[in-house]
Design a protein around this motif. Sequence first.
Motif, PDB file in Angstrom:
ATOM      1  N   PRO A 190       3.808  -4.422   2.287  1.00 41.21           N
ATOM      2  CA  PRO A 190       3.704  -5.256   1.098  1.00 41.21           C
ATOM      3  C   PRO A 190       2.288  -5.772   0.854  1.00 41.21           C
ATOM      4  O   PRO A 190       1.602  -6.187   1.781  1.00 41.21           O
ATOM      5  CB  PRO A 190       4.667  -6.405   1.379  1.00 41.21           C
ATOM      6  CG  PRO A 190       4.769  -6.453   2.863  1.00 41.21           C
ATOM      7  CD  PRO A 190       4.604  -5.050   3.344  1.00 41.21           C
ATOM      8  N   GLN A 221      14.010  -6.166   3.053  1.00 40.85           N
ATOM      9  CA  GLN A 221      13.726  -6.569   1.679  1.00 40.85           C
ATOM     10  C   GLN A 221      12.746  -5.601   1.028  1.00 40.85           C
ATOM     11  O   GLN A 221      11.631  -5.986   0.674  1.00 40.85           O
ATOM     12  CB  GLN A 221      13.128  -7.979   1.638  1.00 40.85           C
ATOM     13  CG  GLN A 221      14.106  -9.075   1.955  1.00 40.85           C
ATOM     14  CD  GLN A 221      13.424 -10.425   1.782  1.00 40.85           C
ATOM     15  OE1 GLN A 221      12.606 -10.818   2.601  1.00 40.85           O
ATOM     16  NE2 GLN A 221      13.783 -11.106   0.717  1.00 40.85           N
ATOM     17  N   ARG A 251      10.963  -3.612  -1.871  1.00 41.51           N
ATOM     18  CA  ARG A 251      10.743  -3.872  -3.301  1.00 41.51           C
ATOM     19  C   ARG A 251      10.437  -2.529  -3.952  1.00 41.51           C
ATOM     20  O   ARG A 251       9.579  -1.787  -3.489  1.00 41.51           O
ATOM     21  CB  ARG A 251       9.568  -4.823  -3.484  1.00 41.51           C
ATOM     22  CG  ARG A 251       9.232  -5.082  -4.942  1.00 41.51           C
ATOM     23  CD  ARG A 251       8.029  -5.993  -5.082  1.00 41.51           C
ATOM     24  NE  ARG A 251       8.377  -7.335  -4.640  1.00 41.51           N
ATOM     25  CZ  ARG A 251       7.583  -8.090  -3.859  1.00 41.51           C
ATOM     26  NH1 ARG A 251       6.421  -7.635  -3.420  1.00 41.51           N
ATOM     27  NH2 ARG A 251       7.962  -9.300  -3.512  1.00 41.51           N
ATOM     28  N   TYR A 252      11.158  -2.238  -5.035  1.00 39.60           N
ATOM     29  CA  TYR A 252      10.994  -0.983  -5.746  1.00 39.60           C
ATOM     30  C   TYR A 252      10.150  -1.238  -6.993  1.00 39.60           C
ATOM     31  O   TYR A 252      10.651  -1.712  -8.009  1.00 39.60           O
ATOM     32  CB  TYR A 252      12.359  -0.377  -6.072  1.00 39.60           C
ATOM     33  CG  TYR A 252      13.135  -0.081  -4.807  1.00 39.60           C
ATOM     34  CD1 TYR A 252      12.832   1.047  -4.055  1.00 39.60           C
ATOM     35  CD2 TYR A 252      14.125  -0.947  -4.355  1.00 39.60           C
ATOM     36  CE1 TYR A 252      13.512   1.314  -2.869  1.00 39.60           C
ATOM     37  CE2 TYR A 252      14.799  -0.678  -3.171  1.00 39.60           C
ATOM     38  CZ  TYR A 252      14.496   0.447  -2.436  1.00 39.60           C
ATOM     39  OH  TYR A 252      15.160   0.706  -1.263  1.00 39.60           O
ATOM     40  N   LEU A 253       8.864  -0.929  -6.875  1.00 41.33           N
ATOM     41  CA  LEU A 253       7.909  -1.204  -7.937  1.00 41.33           C
ATOM     42  C   LEU A 253       8.203  -0.367  -9.176  1.00 41.33           C
ATOM     43  O   LEU A 253       8.433   0.841  -9.082  1.00 41.33           O
ATOM     44  CB  LEU A 253       6.488  -0.929  -7.456  1.00 41.33           C
ATOM     45  CG  LEU A 253       6.045  -1.741  -6.240  1.00 41.33           C
ATOM     46  CD1 LEU A 253       4.657  -1.319  -5.790  1.00 41.33           C
ATOM     47  CD2 LEU A 253       6.083  -3.227  -6.548  1.00 41.33           C
ATOM     48  N   GLU A 294       6.920  -1.960  -0.027  1.00 41.24           N
ATOM     49  CA  GLU A 294       6.828  -1.717  -1.466  1.00 41.24           C
ATOM     50  C   GLU A 294       6.900  -0.215  -1.688  1.00 41.24           C
ATOM     51  O   GLU A 294       6.133   0.552  -1.092  1.00 41.24           O
ATOM     52  CB  GLU A 294       5.541  -2.321  -2.032  1.00 41.24           C
ATOM     53  CG  GLU A 294       5.614  -3.833  -1.941  1.00 41.24           C
ATOM     54  CD  GLU A 294       4.371  -4.577  -2.361  1.00 41.24           C
ATOM     55  OE1 GLU A 294       4.507  -5.780  -2.661  1.00 41.24           O
ATOM     56  OE2 GLU A 294       3.270  -3.981  -2.395  1.00 41.24           O
ATOM     57  N   TRP A 337       4.863  -7.688 -10.689  1.00 42.95           N
ATOM     58  CA  TRP A 337       4.396  -7.501  -9.310  1.00 42.95           C
ATOM     59  C   TRP A 337       2.952  -7.953  -9.175  1.00 42.95           C
ATOM     60  O   TRP A 337       2.599  -8.668  -8.238  1.00 42.95           O
ATOM     61  CB  TRP A 337       4.557  -6.039  -8.901  1.00 42.95           C
ATOM     62  CG  TRP A 337       3.968  -5.722  -7.567  1.00 42.95           C
ATOM     63  CD1 TRP A 337       4.504  -6.021  -6.348  1.00 42.95           C
ATOM     64  CD2 TRP A 337       2.730  -5.061  -7.306  1.00 42.95           C
ATOM     65  NE1 TRP A 337       3.663  -5.574  -5.342  1.00 42.95           N
ATOM     66  CE2 TRP A 337       2.566  -4.983  -5.901  1.00 42.95           C
ATOM     67  CE3 TRP A 337       1.744  -4.515  -8.123  1.00 42.95           C
ATOM     68  CZ2 TRP A 337       1.460  -4.386  -5.308  1.00 42.95           C
ATOM     69  CZ3 TRP A 337       0.640  -3.919  -7.534  1.00 42.95           C
ATOM     70  CH2 TRP A 337       0.505  -3.859  -6.139  1.00 42.95           C
ATOM     71  N   GLY A 347       7.235 -11.648  -0.684  1.00 38.61           N
ATOM     72  CA  GLY A 347       8.626 -11.498  -1.056  1.00 38.61           C
ATOM     73  C   GLY A 347       9.276 -10.188  -0.686  1.00 38.61           C
ATOM     74  O   GLY A 347      10.426  -9.957  -1.060  1.00 38.61           O
ATOM     75  N   ALA A 348       8.586  -9.310   0.034  1.00 42.55           N
ATOM     76  CA  ALA A 348       9.171  -8.029   0.425  1.00 42.55           C
ATOM     77  C   ALA A 348       8.589  -7.613   1.770  1.00 42.55           C
ATOM     78  O   ALA A 348       7.540  -8.089   2.182  1.00 42.55           O
ATOM     79  CB  ALA A 348       8.869  -6.960  -0.626  1.00 42.55           C
ATOM     80  N   ASP A 356      12.897  -2.478  -9.687  1.00 39.62           N
ATOM     81  CA  ASP A 356      13.535  -3.801  -9.641  1.00 39.62           C
ATOM     82  C   ASP A 356      12.551  -4.918  -9.994  1.00 39.62           C
ATOM     83  O   ASP A 356      12.946  -6.066 -10.106  1.00 39.62           O
ATOM     84  CB  ASP A 356      14.232  -4.059  -8.305  1.00 39.62           C
ATOM     85  CG  ASP A 356      13.303  -4.073  -7.105  1.00 39.62           C
ATOM     86  OD1 ASP A 356      12.083  -3.953  -7.269  1.00 39.62           O
ATOM     87  OD2 ASP A 356      13.815  -4.187  -5.975  1.00 39.62           O
ATOM     88  N   ILE A 357      11.301  -4.566 -10.189  1.00 42.36           N
ATOM     89  CA  ILE A 357      10.282  -5.500 -10.670  1.00 42.36           C
ATOM     90  C   ILE A 357       9.265  -4.678 -11.462  1.00 42.36           C
ATOM     91  O   ILE A 357       8.912  -3.569 -11.058  1.00 42.36           O
ATOM     92  CB  ILE A 357       9.609  -6.273  -9.514  1.00 42.36           C
ATOM     93  CG1 ILE A 357       8.641  -7.337 -10.056  1.00 42.36           C
ATOM     94  CG2 ILE A 357       8.918  -5.327  -8.552  1.00 42.36           C
ATOM     95  CD1 ILE A 357       8.089  -8.279  -8.984  1.00 42.36           C
TER      96      ILE A 357
END
Length: 164
Positions: free
Chosen positions: A103, A145, A147-149, A111, A158, A107-108, A152-153
Motif C-alpha cells: 500500500p 484488506q 484495495r482494488y484501485l 493495492e 485513492w 487503509g489497505a 472499489d475506490i
Amino acid sequence: MTWLPADFVHPLHVPLPDGAHHLRPIREADAPLDYPTVMGSREHLWSIFGPAWGWPAETITYEANRIDLARHEKEIAAHESFNYVMLDSAETAIRGCVYIDPPERVGADAEISWWVVADRVGSELEQALDTLVPEWIAADWPFRQPRYLGRDISWQDWQALPAV
C-alpha cells in the motif's frame, strides 16, 4: 519486505476460466511482446494509470520498457511488488496485466489493479479477469484488506488518501 509473510510463495501460473489464457509473473524477456502491446493500448492505459502513475509515457522507448520489466522481475523475486502478465496459452500475445503492490495509501494491506488491452475492453476476457482477480487474491494471497484501485475506490479518491 514486511507486507508479506517470510514463507509466502507467490503463484507462478494462474489459469483463467477460458483455458486459453493465464497469468504469470512478468519477465524482462517479455519486452518484445510487452512494448507493442503497451504502446498499442497506450491511450486506454493512460486513461487508467496516467494521472496516478504517469504511465505509459507517450515517449517511452523499447529500451526503457525493457528496463522497466527487468525492474519488475527483480521486485517480484524480492517480493517487493508483483506484476503478472496475462498471456494466451502459447505465450505469443499479451492481453493485459495485474499489479499487486504494497500500500501507498492508508487503509489497505495491498493495492491491486489490472487492465486488458484496448481491443478486449468490454469482452468476455475482461469480465473473466474482473471476476478472477478478487477471487484469486482472496484464495492465494495473505491479505486481509486488499484495495482494488479503480474498482472499489476511484483513482482520484485513492490519490486523496494520506500516504502510508
